[in-house]
Design an enzyme around this catalytic site. Structure first.
Site, PDB file in Angstrom:
ATOM      1  N   LYS A  79      31.601  34.506  19.010  1.00  0.00           N
ATOM      2  CA  LYS A  79      32.888  34.531  19.271  1.00  0.00           C
ATOM      3  C   LYS A  79      33.090  33.990  20.742  1.00  0.00           C
ATOM      4  O   LYS A  79      32.219  34.233  21.654  1.00  0.00           O
ATOM      5  CB  LYS A  79      33.288  35.995  19.141  1.00  0.00           C
ATOM      6  CG  LYS A  79      34.727  36.195  19.622  1.00  0.00           C
ATOM      7  CD  LYS A  79      35.666  36.262  18.280  1.00  0.00           C
ATOM      8  CE  LYS A  79      36.940  36.285  18.570  1.00  0.00           C
ATOM      9  NZ  LYS A  79      37.679  34.848  19.005  1.00  0.00           N
ATOM     10  N   LYS A 103      29.310  40.528  26.892  1.00  0.00           N
ATOM     11  CA  LYS A 103      30.468  41.287  26.881  1.00  0.00           C
ATOM     12  C   LYS A 103      30.725  42.219  25.207  1.00  0.00           C
ATOM     13  O   LYS A 103      31.073  43.336  25.269  1.00  0.00           O
ATOM     14  CB  LYS A 103      31.629  40.382  26.991  1.00  0.00           C
ATOM     15  CG  LYS A 103      32.641  40.813  28.272  1.00  0.00           C
ATOM     16  CD  LYS A 103      33.599  39.702  28.299  1.00  0.00           C
ATOM     17  CE  LYS A 103      33.474  38.924  29.530  1.00  0.00           C
ATOM     18  NZ  LYS A 103      34.511  37.883  29.748  1.00  0.00           N
ATOM     19  N   LYS A 115      31.211  29.763  23.202  1.00  0.00           N
ATOM     20  CA  LYS A 115      32.200  28.989  24.292  1.00  0.00           C
ATOM     21  C   LYS A 115      32.343  27.437  23.881  1.00  0.00           C
ATOM     22  O   LYS A 115      31.137  27.082  23.576  1.00  0.00           O
ATOM     23  CB  LYS A 115      31.975  29.227  25.809  1.00  0.00           C
ATOM     24  CG  LYS A 115      33.051  29.164  26.711  1.00  0.00           C
ATOM     25  CD  LYS A 115      33.950  30.557  26.481  1.00  0.00           C
ATOM     26  CE  LYS A 115      34.686  30.852  27.682  1.00  0.00           C
ATOM     27  NZ  LYS A 115      35.354  32.316  27.674  1.00  0.00           N
ATOM     28  N   THR A 199      43.836  41.705  28.075  1.00  0.00           N
ATOM     29  CA  THR A 199      42.810  41.776  29.153  1.00  0.00           C
ATOM     30  C   THR A 199      43.235  42.828  30.347  1.00  0.00           C
ATOM     31  O   THR A 199      42.206  43.545  30.915  1.00  0.00           O
ATOM     32  CB  THR A 199      42.377  40.351  29.630  1.00  0.00           C
ATOM     33  OG1 THR A 199      42.294  39.312  28.335  1.00  0.00           O
ATOM     34  CG2 THR A 199      41.611  40.211  30.676  1.00  0.00           C
ATOM     35  N   SER A 358      40.775  40.452  20.327  1.00  0.00           N
ATOM     36  CA  SER A 358      40.522  39.425  19.176  1.00  0.00           C
ATOM     37  C   SER A 358      39.727  40.052  18.141  1.00  0.00           C
ATOM     38  O   SER A 358      40.182  39.525  16.969  1.00  0.00           O
ATOM     39  CB  SER A 358      39.680  38.459  20.127  1.00  0.00           C
ATOM     40  OG  SER A 358      40.574  37.713  20.886  1.00  0.00           O
TER      41      SER A 358
HETATM   42  P1  NAD Z   1      46.153  31.509  34.488  1.00  0.00           P
HETATM   43  O1  NAD Z   1      45.821  30.088  34.251  1.00  0.00           O
HETATM   44  O2  NAD Z   1      47.277  32.002  33.476  1.00  0.00           O
HETATM   45  O3  NAD Z   1      46.530  32.206  35.974  1.00  0.00           O
HETATM   46  C1  NAD Z   1      45.844  31.753  36.812  1.00  0.00           C
HETATM   47  C2  NAD Z   1      46.510  32.434  38.014  1.00  0.00           C
HETATM   48  O4  NAD Z   1      45.726  32.153  39.428  1.00  0.00           O
HETATM   49  C3  NAD Z   1      47.619  31.468  38.312  1.00  0.00           C
HETATM   50  O5  NAD Z   1      48.878  32.337  38.785  1.00  0.00           O
HETATM   51  C4  NAD Z   1      47.348  30.625  39.430  1.00  0.00           C
HETATM   52  O6  NAD Z   1      48.444  30.178  40.189  1.00  0.00           O
HETATM   53  C5  NAD Z   1      46.470  31.292  40.347  1.00  0.00           C
HETATM   54  N1  NAD Z   1      45.795  30.698  41.281  1.00  0.00           N
HETATM   55  C6  NAD Z   1      45.079  29.716  41.240  1.00  0.00           C
HETATM   56  N2  NAD Z   1      44.450  29.268  42.186  1.00  0.00           N
HETATM   57  C7  NAD Z   1      44.410  30.509  43.239  1.00  0.00           C
HETATM   58  C8  NAD Z   1      44.170  30.540  44.296  1.00  0.00           C
HETATM   59  N3  NAD Z   1      43.237  29.613  44.943  1.00  0.00           N
HETATM   60  N4  NAD Z   1      44.311  31.749  45.001  1.00  0.00           N
HETATM   61  C9  NAD Z   1      45.038  32.725  44.332  1.00  0.00           C
HETATM   62  N5  NAD Z   1      45.789  32.444  42.890  1.00  0.00           N
HETATM   63  C10 NAD Z   1      45.281  31.140  42.523  1.00  0.00           C
HETATM   64  O7  NAD Z   1      44.688  32.108  33.876  1.00  0.00           O
HETATM   65  P2  NAD Z   1      44.512  33.763  33.269  1.00  0.00           P
HETATM   66  O8  NAD Z   1      44.351  33.657  31.779  1.00  0.00           O
HETATM   67  O9  NAD Z   1      45.475  34.580  34.002  1.00  0.00           O
HETATM   68  O10 NAD Z   1      43.100  33.990  33.835  1.00  0.00           O
HETATM   69  C11 NAD Z   1      42.994  34.471  35.282  1.00  0.00           C
HETATM   70  C12 NAD Z   1      41.175  34.682  35.470  1.00  0.00           C
HETATM   71  O11 NAD Z   1      40.900  35.745  34.315  1.00  0.00           O
HETATM   72  C13 NAD Z   1      40.058  33.556  35.073  1.00  0.00           C
HETATM   73  O12 NAD Z   1      39.138  33.532  35.785  1.00  0.00           O
HETATM   74  C14 NAD Z   1      40.016  33.655  33.493  1.00  0.00           C
HETATM   75  O13 NAD Z   1      38.581  33.017  33.102  1.00  0.00           O
HETATM   76  C15 NAD Z   1      39.780  35.165  33.503  1.00  0.00           C
HETATM   77  N6  NAD Z   1      40.012  35.879  32.095  1.00  0.00           N
HETATM   78  C16 NAD Z   1      41.054  35.557  31.378  1.00  0.00           C
HETATM   79  C17 NAD Z   1      41.195  36.370  30.330  1.00  0.00           C
HETATM   80  C18 NAD Z   1      42.446  35.990  29.412  1.00  0.00           C
HETATM   81  O14 NAD Z   1      42.508  37.069  28.610  1.00  0.00           O
HETATM   82  N7  NAD Z   1      43.289  35.233  29.804  1.00  0.00           N
HETATM   83  C19 NAD Z   1      40.147  36.892  29.677  1.00  0.00           C
HETATM   84  C20 NAD Z   1      38.903  37.305  30.253  1.00  0.00           C
HETATM   85  C21 NAD Z   1      38.911  36.595  31.763  1.00  0.00           C
END
Ligand code: NAD
Length: 424
Positions: A79, A103, A115, A199, A358
């Site tokens: 997954k 995880k 992935k 998350t 999920s």
């Molecule tokens: P997203 O693209 O929706 O949001 C990312 C945010 O980070 C945006 O607000 C962007 O403006 C900001 N950003 C980018 N560069 C930056 C910087 N230099 N300083 C500060 N902010 C900055 O992504 P997301 O889905 O919210 O994911 C965020 C993190 O969480 C990633 O590392 C992702 O791998 C991890 N993650 C997400 C999920 C999920 O369910 N979406 C699950 C597990 C892990």
């Protein structure tokens, strides 16, 4: 003999996750793992690349590259997300697939890790091109995915709409309805309640439990959040609604700070209206570096990897770090902060709520029994707290970090499944 194992881990051919390499090395030694066990964890079960042509709006045909990594399926079908990024490499996907295996084992859901994705900049595609690229990729990998083989999900630069195209293309190939082929669908097409903020909510459940265990009064702490995307904005909203003082948030353009607490509803409206959190009236603009160095009780990195590293780790003043982004701290920074008694709640635990919901989506699709929101919330909380308790117990027993405890616990679960199957 032990020396040989470590040398092997360092060799170019070894595949052990680069994102947590140093922690894995000490774990291999600590658990006195055999060469067979290390080899089994080192290598993804299946890792492949596809090349496919897509007709662009211009009328010309362009070749695209897609990858998929299915890391370990001892505990169930693999997954993991599908990521669209111009710099995507199979090596990085292998690391992320390994972390997904960890995880899933940690929160005890019957999945292995995967992935995949396409090497593409989505900003350069029209909506029609994005759809054709997605469908072509699924046609290439359709034989290798399925509800009991490998189940994709959204990731960076892929969303609900892309999951619907994946579903539709797969169903056309199969010639039958198969909602459990992909998660992250809209509720109207078999998605689950809560998934959009799962998350963030999973991370909040863990944070609350950690504060309870450590007997820390949350009214004495303020929270700074880096990143205001899907994860960051939702965690800010949930904490604000629960009465936490969220004193700073940021996005790629910069951050805002208000010591007595931001009104997160106003921040969300402001970001929707202007495209950024900065310049919110009655708050002070700060840089991302300043946000990471704030004298706050809780720091939540929810943006990118490697944000806290050797260069800025000594500026960090937070007492607790909840890693909602994947690998936001380098291992070196992580060790420095642990030496300073900062509590780091590691990504593999803190952000596992997404894959838990999920899993609930997959169950609901297979059973065709769709749950109310309350049931999803209750079961998510139960899964997250149970995993936290196990990790916390190991930390106390072994006087080790939460990352070390979480990795150890998950690896033992995977190896146990492999042993039962006769693979070890
Ligand atoms: P997203 O693209 O929706 O949001 C990312 C945010 O980070 C945006 O607000 C962007 O403006 C900001 N950003 C980018 N560069 C930056 C910087 N230099 N300083 C500060 N902010 C900055 O992504 P997301 O889905 O919210 O994911 C965020 C993190 O969480 C990633 O590392 C992702 O791998 C991890 N993650 C997400 C999920 C999920 O369910 N979406 C699950 C597990 C892990």
């Amino acid at each position: 003999m032990k020396q040989n194992k470590i040398e092997r881990i360092h060799s170019d051919s070894a595949r052990t996750c680069k994102l947590c390499m140093e922690e894995m090395e000490t774990l291999y030694e600590h658990l006195a793992m055999s060469t067979d066990e290390i080899d089994l964890l080192d290598m993804p079960k299946r890792s492949f690349t596809v090349h496919f042509p897509v007709r662009m709006d211009s009328g010309k045909v362009k070749m695209f590259i897609g990858h998929r990594v299915q890391y370990n399926d001892a505990r169930g079908p693999t997954k993991g997300g599908i990521r669209y990024h111009p710099e995507l490499t199979i090596e990085y996907l292998q690391d992320l697939a390994f972390l997904m295996s960890i995880k899933c084992a940690l929160v005890n859901i019957p999945f292995g890790g995967a992935k995949g994705g396409i090497v593409v900049n989505t900003r350069e595609l029209s909506r029609g091109e994005l759809e054709r690229v997605t469908r072509a990729y699924i046609r290439e990998i359709a034989d290798y995915i399925g509800p009991f083989k490998d189940i994709p999900a959204p990731d960076v630069y892929t969303d609900e709409q892309i999951m619907v195209w994946i579903l539709d293309e797969f169903e056309k190939i199969r010639r039958e309805h198969t909602p459990s082929i992909v998660t992250g669908k809209p509720v109207e097409l078999g998605g689950s309640h809560v998934r959009k903020y799962s998350t963030s909510l999973g991370g909040v459940f863990i944070l609350e439990e950690a504060l309870r265990k450590l007997d820390i009064d949350r009214s004495e702490l303020c929270v700074a959040i880096q990143g205001f995307g899907k994860v960051g904005s939702n965690v800010a909203r949930i904490l604000y609604e629960k009465g936490f003082t969220v004193c700073a948030v940021s996005d790629s353009k910069g951050g805002i700070y208000k010591p007595e607490g931001l009104d997160i509803k106003k921040v969300i409206d402001h970001k929707t209206g202007t495209g950024s959190v900065i310049d919110l009236p009655e708050s002070q603009n700060i840089t991302n570096e300043q946000l990471l160095a704030l004298d706050c009780g809780i720091l939540i990195p929810a943006a990118l990897s490697n944000q806290i590293k050797r260069e800025n780790v000594n500026d960090v003043k937070a007492k607790i770090i909840l890693e909602l982004a994947n690998a936001p701290l380098t291992m070196e920074a992580s060790r420095t902060l642990i030496d300073r008694s900062v509590l780091i709640i590691p990504d593999i635990l803190a952000n596992a709520g997404g894959v838990v919901v999920s899993y609930f989506e997959w169950i609901q699709n297979l059973s065709q029994d769709y749950w109310e929101e309350d049931k999803v919330l209750e079961r998510l909380r139960e899964k997250m707290i149970t995993a936290f308790e196990k990790v916390h117990d190991i930390c106390l027993e072994q006087n080790c970090s939460m990352r070390r405890a979480a990795l150890q616990f998950a690896i033992q679960r995977i190896l146990y499944a492999e042993r039962l199957r006769g693979n070890l």
